[in-house]
Write a protein that holds these residues in place. Structure first.
Motif, short mmCIF file in Angstrom:
data_model
loop_
_atom_site.label_atom_id
_atom_site.label_comp_id
_atom_site.label_asym_id
_atom_site.label_seq_id
_atom_site.Cartn_x
_atom_site.Cartn_y
_atom_site.Cartn_z
N THR A 29 0.85 -1.19 0.00
CA THR A 29 0.00 0.00 0.00
C THR A 29 0.89 1.24 0.00
O THR A 29 2.04 1.19 0.43
CB THR A 29 -0.91 0.06 1.25
OG1 THR A 29 -0.12 0.31 2.41
CG2 THR A 29 -1.73 -1.20 1.41
N LEU A 48 -1.34 -0.31 -3.90
CA LEU A 48 -2.74 -0.20 -3.51
C LEU A 48 -2.91 1.01 -2.60
O LEU A 48 -2.21 1.12 -1.58
CB LEU A 48 -3.16 -1.47 -2.74
CG LEU A 48 -4.54 -1.41 -2.07
CD1 LEU A 48 -5.66 -1.44 -3.11
CD2 LEU A 48 -4.71 -2.57 -1.08
N GLY A 50 -4.96 1.65 -0.17
CA GLY A 50 -5.94 0.90 0.62
C GLY A 50 -6.76 1.85 1.47
O GLY A 50 -6.31 2.94 1.82
N ASP A 51 -7.96 1.37 1.84
CA ASP A 51 -8.74 2.21 2.76
C ASP A 51 -8.20 2.08 4.19
O ASP A 51 -8.70 2.73 5.11
CB ASP A 51 -10.25 1.91 2.67
CG ASP A 51 -10.60 0.50 3.07
OD1 ASP A 51 -9.69 -0.31 3.33
OD2 ASP A 51 -11.82 0.19 3.12
N THR A 52 -7.13 1.28 4.37
CA THR A 52 -6.36 1.32 5.62
C THR A 52 -5.82 2.73 5.83
O THR A 52 -5.37 3.06 6.93
CB THR A 52 -5.18 0.33 5.56
OG1 THR A 52 -4.59 0.37 4.26
CG2 THR A 52 -5.61 -1.07 5.90
N ASP A 90 -8.72 1.49 -3.55
CA ASP A 90 -9.72 0.77 -2.76
C ASP A 90 -11.03 1.56 -2.74
O ASP A 90 -11.01 2.77 -2.46
CB ASP A 90 -9.20 0.67 -1.32
CG ASP A 90 -9.42 -0.68 -0.70
OD1 ASP A 90 -10.05 -1.54 -1.33
OD2 ASP A 90 -8.92 -0.88 0.42
N LYS A 120 -10.41 -1.80 -6.18
CA LYS A 120 -10.59 -3.01 -5.35
C LYS A 120 -11.86 -2.85 -4.53
O LYS A 120 -12.15 -1.75 -4.06
CB LYS A 120 -9.39 -3.22 -4.42
CG LYS A 120 -9.55 -4.44 -3.50
CD LYS A 120 -8.28 -4.77 -2.76
CE LYS A 120 -8.10 -4.04 -1.46
NZ LYS A 120 -9.18 -4.21 -0.48
N HIS A 144 -11.78 -9.06 -3.05
CA HIS A 144 -11.18 -9.18 -1.71
C HIS A 144 -12.08 -10.07 -0.86
O HIS A 144 -13.24 -9.73 -0.60
CB HIS A 144 -11.06 -7.77 -1.11
CG HIS A 144 -10.37 -7.69 0.21
ND1 HIS A 144 -9.74 -6.54 0.65
CD2 HIS A 144 -10.22 -8.57 1.22
CE1 HIS A 144 -9.21 -6.73 1.84
NE2 HIS A 144 -9.50 -7.95 2.22
N VAL A 187 -7.66 -10.50 -3.56
CA VAL A 187 -6.94 -10.43 -2.28
C VAL A 187 -7.59 -11.43 -1.32
O VAL A 187 -8.82 -11.49 -1.22
CB VAL A 187 -7.00 -8.99 -1.69
CG1 VAL A 187 -6.56 -8.98 -0.22
CG2 VAL A 187 -6.14 -8.04 -2.51
N ILE A 210 -2.66 -11.71 2.28
CA ILE A 210 -2.19 -10.93 3.44
C ILE A 210 -2.65 -11.75 4.65
O ILE A 210 -3.85 -11.90 4.89
CB ILE A 210 -2.71 -9.46 3.42
CG1 ILE A 210 -2.28 -8.74 4.71
CG2 ILE A 210 -4.20 -9.33 3.16
CD1 ILE A 210 -2.31 -7.21 4.61
N VAL A 222 0.60 -3.71 4.39
CA VAL A 222 0.39 -2.28 4.58
C VAL A 222 1.76 -1.66 4.86
O VAL A 222 2.48 -2.11 5.74
CB VAL A 222 -0.59 -2.04 5.76
CG1 VAL A 222 -0.64 -0.57 6.16
CG2 VAL A 222 -1.98 -2.56 5.40
O1 KIV Z 1 -6.98 -1.37 2.72
C1 KIV Z 1 -5.97 -2.08 2.56
O2 KIV Z 1 -4.84 -1.65 2.79
C2 KIV Z 1 -6.18 -3.44 2.09
C3 KIV Z 1 -5.02 -4.36 2.15
C4 KIV Z 1 -4.78 -4.78 3.54
C5 KIV Z 1 -5.20 -5.52 1.25
O3 KIV Z 1 -7.25 -3.78 1.73
#
Ligand code: KIV
Length: 271
Positions: A29, A48, A50-52, A90, A120, A144, A187, A210, A222
Motif C-alpha cells: 500500500t 494499492l 488501501g482504505d487502511t 480501494d 478493489k 477481496h 486479495v 495478506i 500495509v
Molecule cells: O486497505 C488495505 O490496505 C487493504 C489491504 C490490507 C489488502 O485492503
C-alpha cells in the motif's frame, strides 16, 4: 525477471501472466507521493491505495469513516508518482454497496479523476453483479475475500476467516463467482494457508495474500506496518522489514536537542 529490472508498465495482462509463469506478485500500500515514488522505483508490481488509509494515516479506529473524497485525494498523489507499478484504488465503505450503478460511477471517478488503473472492493457473491457491471465498463476490479474489514461489525472482530469447513467452502465458491464476474485478481486476507492454496488452485486469476500463507500468487502488506510506522495494532501476519518509526523518533530527537542547544543551524546551513 526480477521486478527491479522490470522495464514495462505492470498491467492486468502482465499480472495474469505472472500467475501462469509462477512469478510471485509483490504488492504494497501507499497513500502519498513520496512513498509511492520510492515503491515504484524499488520495483513493486502493484501499489494499492488501501482504505487502511483511514487507520494508518488518518487515525480512525476502523476503515469505515473513509470517504470517496479521501480516497480520490490520496490516489491522485500516488498516481502522480507512479511510472511502472499498477495503481489500484480501494473503494471505501458505502461507495459500492448501495447499487451497481453508484458503484460504477464511483469506480469511474478513480480512473477518470485520480489516475488509478483499477479498483478493489470487498465481498463475495453479493458483489458479483457489481463486479460484472464495473468490469463491463472497462474498469479492472480486484476482489477481496476472507477478512473484509468493511464488514468488521458483522464479522465480530479482526480474526481469521474460513477455519470451519462451511465458511472455507463458501470462500472457494465466492472466489470462482468473482472470477466469473470478471475480477482480474483476488486479495485473500487472514485465511488459513491451506485454504488460500486451495483457492489459488481453483481459479485462474492471481490471488494476493495478506495473512494467507505462502501458497498465494502474490503478497501484500500495509506499508506503515512493514516499515514499523504503526504500532497501534500489529497483526501476526506483519513482518517488519524496517524500523522507520524509531529512525524518525531518533532523528526528531536529535533535531530538538540541536535546536535547543543552538547547534543547529550551523554555518554550513546559513547564508
Ligand atoms: O486497505 C488495505 O490496505 C487493504 C489491504 C490490507 C489488502 O485492503
Amino acid at each position: 525477471m526480477s521486478t527491479q529490472g522490470r522495464l514495462n508498465k505492470v498491467t492486468t495482462s502482465s499480472i495474469r501472466e505472472m500467475k501462469k509463469s509462477g512469478e510471485k506478485i509483490a504488492m504494497l500500500t501507499a497513500y502519498d507521493y513520496a512513498t509511492a515514488l520510492i515503491l515504484d522505483r524499488a520495483g513493486v508490481d502493484i501499489i494499492l491505495i488501501g482504505d487502511t488509509l483511514g487507520m494508518v494515516v488518518l487515525g480512525y479506529e476502523s476503515t469505515l469513516p473513509v470517504t470517496m473524497e479521501d480516497m480520490l485525494h490520496h490516489t491522485k498523489a500516488v498516481s502522480r508518482a507512479t511510472q511502472k507499478a499498477m495503481v489500484v484504488a480501494d473503494m471505501p465503505f458505502m461507495s459500492y454497496q448501495s447499487s451497481a450503478e453508484e458503484a460504477l460511477r464511483n469506480a469511474g471517478r478513480f480512473l477518470k479523476e485520480a489516475g488509478a488503473h483499477a479498483v478493489k472492493l470487498e465481498g463475495g457473491r453479493d458483489v458479483a453483479a457489481t463486479v460484472q457491471k464495473i468490469t463491463a465498463a472497462g474498469i479492472p476490479v480486484m476482489a477481496h475475500l476472507g477478512l473484509t474489514p468493511q464488514s468488521i461489525h458483522q464479522l465480530g472482530g479482526y480474526k481469521v476467516q474460513g477455519k470451519d469447513e462451511a465458511v472455507a467452502n463458501r470462500i472457494i465458491e465466492d472466489a470462482k463467482v468473482l472470477e466469473e464476474a470478471g475480477a482480474f485478481s483476488l486479495v485473500l486476507e487472514c485465511v488459513p494457508t491451506a485454504l488460500a492454496s486451495k483457492v489459488t488452485e481453483a481459479i485462474s486469476i492471481p490471488t494476493i495474500g495478506i495473512g494467507a500463507g505462502v501458497g498465494c500468487d502474490g503478497q501484500v502488506l500495509v506499508i506503515n506496518d512493514m516499515l514499523g510506522m504503526f504500532d497501534r495494532f500489529v497483526p501476526r501476519f506483519v513482518k517488519k522489514y524496517g524500523d522507520v518509526g524509531t529512525a524518525i523518533k531518533e532523528a526528531v530527537g536529535s533535531y530538538i536537542d540541536e535546536v535547543r542547544s543552538g547547534q543547529f543551524p550551523g554555518p554550513e546551513h546559513s547564508y
